[in-house]
Scaffold this motif. Structure first.
Motif: not given
Length: 296
Positions: A234-249, A283-292
């Motif tokens: 998933d991390e490789i996918i995130a780095e390859t595609y960026g954007g919404k794919v990266q956020e979701y990965a 991956k805790k940098g986007n914790l706010k997104i994860y929690l909601i």
């Protein structure tokens, strides 16, 4: 007519390989087929059965059968088989799965031939299982529409037995990134997403193959060690595609490891638990997104 390469990967599938090859041999097509069978050093009778079955292959099918003397692992075996493919198009069918529609290849071939702006098409697949709760159910509901790489990644709706793709995809940057990582547990979803760089991806609600779900299956059951490899993918996918794919990965990695960490602590498996903790902290940098639960 353009050649189609069909890739079959096998490992200890003596119970299933006859049904697999029967589904391929019954295909009614007006083009040549290159069948690539790559057996990953099976310890049962799989290779012997294959050698017997291919003696009765249809005339339009060319066989390339390689039985490895050393076990490579699922993903390296796949990479090895792909290197043998010489067709304009590629289709896949794992050794324990099978095709059920004799027109499957022709339908998909005609679609890509007639729609040059598409690089891949896929269809619905039926589950076959001893568990009556899922037997005869759909692997995933597929609509007659175009699918984005984000939809494919988020919902895991594409099953390997349904894929028919343009071989040119193997030359794009995403596919080349995939080939640099033979240690990955899974390759399929990444490869399907890579098709989006060459053209559109089309789904079909036709059900033309079966996925045999059983306890020996690679993706079956809970496995926290396997989840660590899944995080890596998933991390490789995130780095390859960026954007919404990266956020979701990143959300997937965080959520998967959070669940694993808590369960492993309760089980007293501290070493494995702290391997997941490393991913949580990473991956805790986007914790706010994860929690909601933005992606739930």
């Amino acid at each position: 007519m353009n050649k189609v390469s069909v890739i079959v990967l096998t490992y200890n599938q003596e119970k299933f390989i006859e049904k697999n090859l029967t589904g391929i041999f019954m295909q009614k097509v007006n083009f040549p087929v290159e069948l690539i069978i790559s057996d990953d050093c099976s310890t049962d009778q799989t290779a012997l059965i294959i050698n017997e079955l291919i003696k009765n292959k249809p005339a339009h099918i060319e066989i390339k059968f390689k039985s490895h003397q050393k076990n490579l692992g699922s993903t390296p075996n796949f990479f090895n088989a792909l290197q043998e493919a010489t067709g304009k198009y590629i289709a896949f069918c794992e050794g324990d799965d099978y095709w059920t529609d004799e027109n499957k290849l022709q339908i998909q071939y005609d679609f890509l031939e007639e729609n040059k702006d598409y690089s891949m098409c896929f269809h619905q697949v039926k589950n076959i299982s001893s568990n009556q709760l899922i037997n005869d159910s759909l692997f995933a509901a597929v609509d007659n529409k175009d699918y984005s790489p984000f939809e494919i990644f988020r919902h895991w709706i594409v099953h390997t037995t349904s894929v028919f793709m343009n071989a040119e995809v193997l030359q794009n940057q995403a596919a080349k990134t995939l080939f640099k990582h033979p240690e990955l547990l899974y390759f399929d979803t990444f490869l399907y997403m890579a098709c989006s760089l060459n053209g559109k991806i089309r789904g079909s609600d036709l059900t033309m193959s079966c996925y045999l779900r059983h306890e020996e299956g690679l993706s079956n059951g809970i496995n926290y060690k396997r989840d660590l490899k899944h995080n890596h993918l998933d991390e490789i996918i995130a780095e390859t595609y960026g954007g919404k794919v990266q956020e979701y990965a990143n959300w997937q990695i965080f959520s998967r490891s959070r669940i694993a960490f808590l369960h492993l602590l309760k089980q007293g498996k501290f070493n494995l638990a702290f391997q997941h903790l490393r991913w949580i902290l990473k991956k805790k940098g986007n914790l706010k997104i994860y929690l909601i639960k933005k992606y739930a």
